[in-house]
Structures are given as C-alpha cells and as structure tokens.
Design an enzyme around this catalytic site. Structure first.
Site, PDB file in Angstrom:
ATOM      1  CB  VAL A  24      -0.989  -0.005   1.197  1.00 24.46           C
ATOM      2  CG1 VAL A  24      -0.288  -0.034   2.553  1.00 24.46           C
ATOM      3  CG2 VAL A  24      -1.918   1.203   1.138  1.00 24.46           C
ATOM      4  CE1 TYR A  55      -1.614 -14.096   2.746  1.00 25.87           C
ATOM      5  CE2 TYR A  55       0.296 -12.664   2.472  1.00 25.87           C
ATOM      6  CZ  TYR A  55      -0.364 -13.849   2.208  1.00 25.87           C
ATOM      7  OH  TYR A  55       0.210 -14.775   1.393  1.00 25.87           O
ATOM      8  N   GLY A  58      -9.080  -6.843   8.860  1.00 23.92           N
ATOM      9  CA  GLY A  58     -10.097  -6.056   9.578  1.00 23.92           C
ATOM     10  C   GLY A  58     -10.534  -4.826   8.831  1.00 23.92           C
ATOM     11  CD  GLU A 124     -10.004  -4.054  13.365  1.00 22.24           C
ATOM     12  OE1 GLU A 124      -9.610  -5.186  13.059  1.00 22.24           O
ATOM     13  OE2 GLU A 124      -9.505  -3.021  12.891  1.00 22.24           O
ATOM     14  CG  HIS A 234      -3.440 -10.006  15.935  1.00 19.26           C
ATOM     15  ND1 HIS A 234      -4.477 -10.723  16.488  1.00 19.26           N
ATOM     16  CD2 HIS A 234      -4.024  -9.015  15.227  1.00 19.26           C
ATOM     17  CE1 HIS A 234      -5.620 -10.190  16.109  1.00 19.26           C
ATOM     18  NE2 HIS A 234      -5.374  -9.153  15.343  1.00 19.26           N
ATOM     19  NE  ARG A 282      -4.711  -5.627  16.809  1.00 22.42           N
ATOM     20  CZ  ARG A 282      -4.639  -5.432  15.515  1.00 22.42           C
ATOM     21  NH1 ARG A 282      -3.466  -5.245  14.934  1.00 22.42           N
ATOM     22  NH2 ARG A 282      -5.715  -5.430  14.769  1.00 22.42           N
ATOM     23  CG  HIS A 341      -0.195  -8.459  13.584  1.00 20.61           C
ATOM     24  ND1 HIS A 341      -0.609  -9.162  12.465  1.00 20.61           N
ATOM     25  CD2 HIS A 341      -1.004  -7.365  13.657  1.00 20.61           C
ATOM     26  CE1 HIS A 341      -1.618  -8.518  11.892  1.00 20.61           C
ATOM     27  NE2 HIS A 341      -1.865  -7.419  12.587  1.00 20.61           N
ATOM     28  NE  ARG A 376      -0.851  -2.179  13.592  1.00 25.97           N
ATOM     29  CZ  ARG A 376      -1.705  -2.904  12.865  1.00 25.97           C
ATOM     30  NH1 ARG A 376      -2.402  -2.333  11.915  1.00 25.97           N
ATOM     31  NH2 ARG A 376      -1.845  -4.187  13.070  1.00 25.97           N
TER      32      ARG A 376
HETATM   33  C1  LIG Z   1      -2.447 -10.891   8.411  1.00 23.41           C
HETATM   34  C2  LIG Z   1      -2.387  -9.386   8.526  1.00 23.41           C
HETATM   35  C3  LIG Z   1      -3.544  -8.675   8.767  1.00 23.41           C
HETATM   36  C4  LIG Z   1      -3.497  -7.281   8.865  1.00 23.41           C
HETATM   37  N1  LIG Z   1      -4.678  -6.597   9.025  1.00 23.41           N
HETATM   38  C5  LIG Z   1      -4.650  -5.242   8.997  1.00 23.41           C
HETATM   39  C6  LIG Z   1      -5.846  -4.487   9.001  1.00 23.41           C
HETATM   40  O1  LIG Z   1      -6.942  -5.022   9.009  1.00 23.41           O
HETATM   41  N2  LIG Z   1      -5.741  -3.128   8.978  1.00 23.41           N
HETATM   42  C7  LIG Z   1      -4.544  -2.474   8.936  1.00 23.41           C
HETATM   43  O2  LIG Z   1      -4.514  -1.248   8.929  1.00 23.41           O
HETATM   44  N3  LIG Z   1      -3.395  -3.187   8.920  1.00 23.41           N
HETATM   45  C8  LIG Z   1      -3.413  -4.528   8.933  1.00 23.41           C
HETATM   46  N4  LIG Z   1      -2.242  -5.226   8.883  1.00 23.41           N
HETATM   47  C9  LIG Z   1      -0.985  -4.492   8.769  1.00 23.41           C
HETATM   48  C10 LIG Z   1      -0.862  -3.925   7.358  1.00 23.41           C
HETATM   49  O3  LIG Z   1      -1.379  -4.856   6.440  1.00 23.41           O
HETATM   50  C11 LIG Z   1       0.596  -3.640   7.028  1.00 23.41           C
HETATM   51  O4  LIG Z   1       1.211  -2.920   8.052  1.00 23.41           O
HETATM   52  C12 LIG Z   1       0.670  -2.808   5.741  1.00 23.41           C
HETATM   53  O5  LIG Z   1      -0.072  -3.421   4.711  1.00 23.41           O
HETATM   54  C13 LIG Z   1       2.128  -2.649   5.326  1.00 23.41           C
HETATM   55  O6  LIG Z   1       2.135  -2.039   4.072  1.00 23.41           O
HETATM   56  P1  LIG Z   1       3.546  -1.638   3.442  1.00 23.41           P
HETATM   57  O7  LIG Z   1       3.229  -1.042   2.114  1.00 23.41           O
HETATM   58  O8  LIG Z   1       4.307  -0.839   4.420  1.00 23.41           O
HETATM   59  O9  LIG Z   1       4.320  -3.034   3.299  1.00 23.41           O
HETATM   60  P2  LIG Z   1       3.890  -4.390   2.565  1.00 23.41           P
HETATM   61  O10 LIG Z   1       2.477  -4.362   2.132  1.00 23.41           O
HETATM   62  O11 LIG Z   1       4.310  -5.516   3.466  1.00 23.41           O
HETATM   63  O12 LIG Z   1       4.818  -4.397   1.274  1.00 23.41           O
HETATM   64  C14 LIG Z   1       6.205  -4.546   1.408  1.00 23.41           C
HETATM   65  C15 LIG Z   1       6.808  -4.642   0.023  1.00 23.41           C
HETATM   66  O13 LIG Z   1       8.221  -4.489   0.104  1.00 23.41           O
HETATM   67  C16 LIG Z   1       8.834  -5.479  -0.679  1.00 23.41           C
HETATM   68  N5  LIG Z   1      10.206  -5.643  -0.181  1.00 23.41           N
HETATM   69  C17 LIG Z   1      10.638  -5.927   1.065  1.00 23.41           C
HETATM   70  N6  LIG Z   1      11.977  -5.920   1.112  1.00 23.41           N
HETATM   71  C18 LIG Z   1      12.415  -5.615  -0.134  1.00 23.41           C
HETATM   72  C19 LIG Z   1      13.687  -5.450  -0.736  1.00 23.41           C
HETATM   73  N7  LIG Z   1      14.833  -5.608  -0.063  1.00 23.41           N
HETATM   74  N8  LIG Z   1      13.752  -5.154  -2.066  1.00 23.41           N
HETATM   75  C20 LIG Z   1      12.620  -5.010  -2.808  1.00 23.41           C
HETATM   76  N9  LIG Z   1      11.383  -5.155  -2.284  1.00 23.41           N
HETATM   77  C21 LIG Z   1      11.283  -5.446  -0.961  1.00 23.41           C
HETATM   78  C22 LIG Z   1       7.910  -6.673  -0.556  1.00 23.41           C
HETATM   79  O14 LIG Z   1       8.150  -7.614  -1.591  1.00 23.41           O
HETATM   80  C23 LIG Z   1       6.572  -5.970  -0.669  1.00 23.41           C
HETATM   81  O15 LIG Z   1       6.268  -5.713  -2.031  1.00 23.41           O
HETATM   82  C24 LIG Z   1      -2.266  -6.604   8.769  1.00 23.41           C
HETATM   83  C25 LIG Z   1      -1.107  -7.328   8.531  1.00 23.41           C
HETATM   84  C26 LIG Z   1      -1.151  -8.705   8.397  1.00 23.41           C
HETATM   85  C27 LIG Z   1       0.119  -9.451   8.119  1.00 23.41           C
END
Ligand SMILES: Cc1cc2nc3c(=O)[nH]c(=O)nc-3n(C[C@H](O)[C@H](O)[C@H](O)COP(=O)(O)OP(=O)(O)OC[C@H]3O[C@@H](n4cnc5c(N)ncnc54)[C@H](O)[C@@H]3O)c2cc1C
Length: 420
Positions: A24, A55, A58, A124, A234, A282, A341, A376
């Site tokens: 995101v 993944y 919520g 939540e 979590h 949490r 988590h 968080r």
């Molecule tokens: C099961 C689960 C349920 C959740 N439920 C919720 C919820 O309901 N509401 C909420 O707000 N949050 C929730 N969270 C937390 C939330 O989903 C994450 O904190 C958020 O999506 C993280 O987004 P991000 O873009 O920072 O990282 P991510 O979405 O994890 O993306 C990371 C990216 O970085 C890439 N990457 C990593 N290292 C490297 C590298 N060295 N070189 C190139 N690429 C790399 C990966 O391949 C990936 O594309 C949940 C998390 C999980 C695991």
C-alpha cells in the site's frame, strides 16, 4: 562496471525515484511521484501480492462522518500507544484519513456497505466507536492491493534492493539484485516501503518477505531507526501445534462483532483486566493471554464465535482458514495464541516520510512516524500507508526534482512492463 563502493555490477539504469516495495505505501507513493512528473522505478523482491497489505483483514481506521471525530480517533491512538506516540504526528495522519480513503475509492477500491447503503463500519480493539471500514467482509487488504495494482505503473518484480548508495549530498543510487544479477540504479531519491519484520520470529502473521530489509538498508545509509523494540503481537492467531512461519490471523473484528476469548475452563481471559474487555488494545490482550497460558501450562486459548449469526458471510477468509484445519467457527471453538504481527517502530521520518539522509524517504510499516508509539491501534497501518505514501511521493517530487536523472528504458525489461 564498478560502483563507487567498489562492488562490481552487471547492469545499470536510471530513475528520478526508486520506490522499494509494492504494498500500500510503495504503490501509493509511486503514483504520487509519477503524477508530479518523476520517472519512478518501483521494485519488489516478491510478486504482486507478496505483501502484508494483501493479507490485511479487519480494515482501515478512518474517522466516521457522524458520531465520531478526529479528537476521538487521536485519543484512542494515544491511549493504545502507551504514552509514546507523537501527538502532532497522530493528529496529522488521522486528520488526513478521510481524504486518503476517498482517493483510494476513486481508484476503484470497493468497501462493504450496510443495509442502509452507507459504508459499513466495524469496531476493533482500542477503538471507542465503530470507525473501521472493510472490504469483502474480512478481505480488506486484498481489495486495497487489487485496486492499487490495477492503477499502478509497472513494477519490477523479483528485484531486491541490496544497498542504498550515498555521497556527501545524499542518495545517489541503489544496488539491486534481480534475475540479471547485481545492478545499480542511479537515482537521487529512494523511498523505502519494505513493510515489516514479522518473519524474524518463529510464528508470525506476516508473509515470507517481511524480513526487516528496509531497516537494514536505512541503517547502512546512515538514517536513524527507533522504537524497533515495540513489536506488536496479535492476540488471536490460529494455533497449530508446532506451527511456524506465516500463520492465519483471526481478525479483531471477530471480537468486535461479539466473539469471546476464553481459556480451556471456559473462563474469560480479559475480565477484570481492562475496561474494554476483549476489545482492549492488543498488547493488553496478548499479555493477558500469555499470563493465562503460563498459569495453565497450555499453548493456546479459545475464541468462541459460535453464537454469531452469519459468521461465514461476514468473515469468509477466516472461515476458509478454519475449515482448512477441520474447524467450523459456527460449531467449534477456535484455538488461538499471540504471534508477531506488526513493527511499531522503524526508520525515523517526519510526517512527510523524510529521513535525515537527503533523498532517502520511508513510508508504511517500515517507517517510524510517531503514530504508533509502543503499540499500534488496530487498522491504523493501512491508513498510515495511504497517507504517508502519498506525502512521501510528493516530498520526493518537490525536493529531488532539481537532481533529476535521465531515465533509461533498460530499467524495465519489456516482459515485466506488462506484469501487474
Ligand atoms: C495478516 C495481517 C492482517 C493485517 N490486518 C490489517 C488491518 O486489518 N488493517 C490495517 O490497517 N493493517 C493490517 N495489517 C498491517 C498492514 O497490512 C501492514 O502494516 C501494511 O499493509 C504494510 O504495508 P507496506 O506497504 O508498508 O508493506 P507491505 O504491504 O508488506 O509491502 C512490502 C513490500 O516491500 C517489498 N520488499 C521488502 N523488502 C524488499 C527489498 N529488499 N527489495 C525489494 N522489495 C522489498 C515486498 O516484496 C513488498 O512488495 C495486517 C497485517 C497482516 C500481516
């Protein structure tokens, strides 16, 4: 060819901004910077859905138009953060929530609606009101990732950032390992959106790629890191004896809809522990479970959702995870235990994603903006990814535009341009 660090590389490319991560935060940032005219290269070491974003279950915490306020969301966030949030950062990010969600909706993300036709909101842990919007019942992240993947510029998948290159003026490039071998992308700006670190633990809800890469990259580049001791566990992750690696989450929204946490004797876990009971923050609930398990000498407690109407329709992802191990939430207690988590800390940034290293930005779970403090508040992370992604992409465009480099087509092999 040899980089200034003396490392030999087999290919090179150029971009105005390299975004590391396709979740995101990364995809939102890449769009924001590209809209402002930058040539952006987005890298992901995994595939299009190998993200925590995919993944998320919520939902997204965002101030509701009625019966809610920015002050209330701020107060809940500060309370969950255990006195260690930065209140100005919290207010800044929470206030931007409705606009960020509207922008995502404009991109095509579809959120669940109630019988009245309005966007449905659940509750939540730690939230004083129903302000969590969701999609596909309990598949919010899948919808967010789908909408962003569909609207994004091409991403170079299977490409891992291995080192940020800097000189006295700041960022100069990034070393990348992909199927061509080690290469260098010359760039004045790198935006880290690499997600979390749950896979450093035996049991986690995070995907395989959540290995703290962004923190290592930032430290090596000279940026500060803070609060990494605050890893959120979590409370309700589906238990399996000896289960390791990524484990299915049983969203807090299940408790938000009335499920109860009980031990093997049927006694409540959180009675008398916190005024919000099973919907306490949490850290409180995870600690209460850990203490009960220590007393009983057991490995899991139970979530009782048997009395909830329409569980399978409201929580299809969770139902599928349970059925896969022979449990039907309509008839069976669900065995759960805490697991790693969310990384509350990370690379220190301001509320525009800027680190202290010129040209180095961070957004999403890898960043430490001050929003989360020691713990968080549920569903504040997709919110932060949307808000900080947009702002950091914008900041990179504003600040590094003067240092733009001539981008090369070689950056994106033709085959990958079509990948989504
Ligand atoms: C099961 C689960 C349920 C959740 N439920 C919720 C919820 O309901 N509401 C909420 O707000 N949050 C929730 N969270 C937390 C939330 O989903 C994450 O904190 C958020 O999506 C993280 O987004 P991000 O873009 O920072 O990282 P991510 O979405 O994890 O993306 C990371 C990216 O970085 C890439 N990457 C990593 N290292 C490297 C590298 N060295 N070189 C190139 N690429 C790399 C990966 O391949 C990936 O594309 C949940 C998390 C999980 C695991």
């Amino acid at each position: 060819m040899t980089t200034p660090t003396g490392v030999g590389v087999g290919w090179e490319a150029r971009a105005d901004l390299v975004v590391v991560g396709g979740g995101v935060a990364g995809l939102t940032a890449a769009r924001a910077a590209a809209r402002r005219g930058l040539t952006v290269l987005t890298l992901s070491k995994g595939g299009p859905t190998d993200t925590s974003t995919q993944y998320a279950q919520g939902g997204i915490a965002v101030v509701a138009p009625t019966g809610d306020s920015v002050d209330s969301h701020v107060a809940d966030t500060l309370a969950a953060g255990g006195g260690l949030c930065d209140e100005d950062a919290v207010r800044s990010i929470v206030s931007a929530g409705p606009h960020a969600v509207a922008a995502l909706t404009d991109l095509g993300a579809v959120f669940d609606r109630g019988r009245d036709g309005d966007v449905a909101r659940t509750r939540e842990g730690g939230h004083s009101t129903r302000r969590i919007i969701h999609a596909g019942g309990d598949a919010t992240g899948m919808e967010v990732q789908r909408a962003l993947n569909a609207a994004s510029l091409p991403v170079l998948f299977g490409a891992a950032a291995a080192r940020i290159l800097t000189d006295a003026r700041g960022v100069t490039g990034v070393l990348v390992l992909d199927e061509r071998g080690l290469g260098v992308v010359h760039t004045p700006a790198v935006l880290l959106a690499t997600g979390g670190l749950g896979q450093l633990y035996a049991c986690s809800t995070n995907p395989a790629g959540a290995t703290a890469d962004g923190i290592a990259l930032a430290l090596h580049a000279g940026a500060a890191v803070a609060d990494v001791e605050f890893v959120q566990f979590h409370p309700t992750v589906l238990y399996a004896r000896g289960g390791e690696g990524r484990r299915p989450l049983i969203s807090e929204a299940v408790r938000g809809e009335g499920a109860r946490l009980i031990d093997s004797h049927g006694a409540s876990i959180t009675a008398g522990v916190h005024p919000l009971g099973d919907l306490a923050p949490r850290d409180v609930v995870s600690r209460a479970i850990a203490e009960r398990l220590a007393v009983l000498g057991e490995e899991h407690v139970f979530l009782d959702a048997r009395h909830l109407d329409g569980f399978a329709e409201r929580f299809p992802t969770i139902t599928a995870s349970c059925l896969a191990v022979g449990l039907d939430p309509a008839d069976d207690l669900i065995p759960v235990a805490p697991a790693a988590h969310y990384s509350c800390g990370g690379v220190v940034t301001d509320v525009h994603g800027r680190t202290a290293v010129p040209g180095l930005y961070a957004a999403g779970e890898v960043a430490r903006t001050g929003l989360h403090g020691a713990n968080r508040l549920a569903s504040n992370s997709l919110l932060e990814g949307l808000v900080l992604g947009e702002r950091a992409g914008h900041a990179a465009a504003e600040e590094r535009a003067g240092l733009r480099v001539e981008a090369t087509d070689a950056t994106l092999p033709a085959r990958r341009r079509a990948d989504r």
